[in-house]
Design a protein around this motif. Structure first.
Motif, PDB file in Angstrom:
ATOM      1  N   GLN A 148       1.222   5.641  -1.472  1.00 47.14           N
ATOM      2  CA  GLN A 148       0.496   6.837  -1.875  1.00 47.14           C
ATOM      3  C   GLN A 148       0.837   7.195  -3.323  1.00 47.14           C
ATOM      4  OE1 GLN A 148       1.573   9.778   1.130  1.00 47.14           O
ATOM      5  NE2 GLN A 148      -0.296   9.286   2.279  1.00 47.14           N
ATOM      6  N   THR A 207      -1.702  -1.428  -4.052  1.00 47.19           N
ATOM      7  CA  THR A 207      -2.768  -0.474  -3.792  1.00 47.19           C
ATOM      8  C   THR A 207      -2.166   0.917  -3.678  1.00 47.19           C
ATOM      9  OG1 THR A 207      -4.029  -2.152  -2.591  1.00 47.19           O
ATOM     10  CG2 THR A 207      -4.687   0.144  -2.279  1.00 47.19           C
ATOM     11  N   VAL A 208      -2.678   1.829  -4.502  1.00 51.27           N
ATOM     12  CA  VAL A 208      -2.174   3.204  -4.529  1.00 51.27           C
ATOM     13  C   VAL A 208      -3.295   4.130  -4.074  1.00 51.27           C
ATOM     14  CG1 VAL A 208      -1.063   4.987  -5.907  1.00 51.27           C
ATOM     15  CG2 VAL A 208      -0.697   2.570  -6.461  1.00 51.27           C
ATOM     16  N   SER A 209      -3.069   4.817  -2.986  1.00 52.19           N
ATOM     17  CA  SER A 209      -4.084   5.737  -2.465  1.00 52.19           C
ATOM     18  C   SER A 209      -3.821   7.148  -2.991  1.00 52.19           C
ATOM     19  CB  SER A 209      -4.074   5.739  -0.943  1.00 52.19           C
ATOM     20  OG  SER A 209      -2.827   6.210  -0.465  1.00 52.19           O
ATOM     21  N   SER A 210      -4.905   7.889  -3.140  1.00 46.79           N
ATOM     22  CA  SER A 210      -4.778   9.252  -3.688  1.00 46.79           C
ATOM     23  C   SER A 210      -4.515  10.269  -2.598  1.00 46.79           C
ATOM     24  CB  SER A 210      -6.044   9.619  -4.453  1.00 46.79           C
ATOM     25  OG  SER A 210      -7.161   9.506  -3.610  1.00 46.79           O
ATOM     26  N   THR A 261      -3.670   0.564  -9.158  1.00 46.53           N
ATOM     27  CA  THR A 261      -4.105  -0.401  -8.155  1.00 46.53           C
ATOM     28  C   THR A 261      -4.626  -1.655  -8.829  1.00 46.53           C
ATOM     29  OG1 THR A 261      -4.647   1.301  -6.521  1.00 46.53           O
ATOM     30  CG2 THR A 261      -5.767  -0.829  -6.311  1.00 46.53           C
ATOM     31  N   LEU A 305       0.857  -1.187   0.000  1.00 45.39           N
ATOM     32  CA  LEU A 305       0.000   0.000   0.000  1.00 45.39           C
ATOM     33  C   LEU A 305       0.892   1.236   0.000  1.00 45.39           C
ATOM     34  CD1 LEU A 305      -2.704   1.502   0.359  1.00 45.39           C
ATOM     35  CD2 LEU A 305      -2.466   1.123   2.834  1.00 45.39           C
ATOM     36  N   PRO A 307      -3.403   6.089  -8.590  1.00 51.68           N
ATOM     37  CA  PRO A 307      -4.481   5.223  -8.075  1.00 51.68           C
ATOM     38  C   PRO A 307      -4.966   4.199  -9.101  1.00 51.68           C
ATOM     39  CG  PRO A 307      -4.837   7.468  -7.370  1.00 51.68           C
ATOM     40  CD  PRO A 307      -3.681   7.502  -8.321  1.00 51.68           C
TER      41      PRO A 307
END
Length: 126
Positions: free
Chosen positions: A12, A123-126, A90, A10, A87
């Motif tokens: 960013q 998983t890439v979070s914004s 992902t 995970l 994102p």
């Protein structure tokens, strides 16, 4: 050949990750290797591939300029360096292999590959 993908996690948006695809049985140097990714409800899509020597690489337009595929045949491993992650990157990432002669570039289709490893989640979070 038995493939094992690792390195997901995970992160960013804007961060980097390096995925690894290792062979635990047999020399990966005899194989062209591809990376694919899949999100639930969608087809598995091509990301990048590399020929046996490492001198030939192909990328999907969506990752060109951000991802780099490479290999270390002494370590029996293929890498996918993923930079400036977004994102939309992902997915579960899978590596696949096909036994080919030295000068051949593996194809971009799932059916071009004979061996698949289990996936690793990115998983890439914004």
């Amino acid at each position: 050949v038995q493939l094992q993908a690792s390195g997901g996690g995970l992160v960013q948006a804007g961060d980097s990750l390096r995925l690894s695809c290792a062979s635990s049985r047999g020399p990966l140097s005899m194989f062209g290797v591809g990376w694919f990714r899949q999100v639930p409800g969608k087809e598995r899509e091509f990301v990048a591939n590399i020929n046996r020597s490492g001198g030939g690489t192909v990328y999907a337009d969506s990752v060109k300029g951000r991802f780099i595929i490479s290999r270390d045949n002494y370590k029996n491993t293929v890498y996918l360096q993923m930079n400036n992650l977004k994102p939309e990157d992902t997915a579960v990432y899978h590596c696949a292999a096909k036994r080919i002669i030295m000068t051949v570039q593996p194809g971009p289709e799932r059916t071009d590959y004979d061996y698949w490893g289990q996936g690793t989640q990115v998983t890439v979070s914004s």
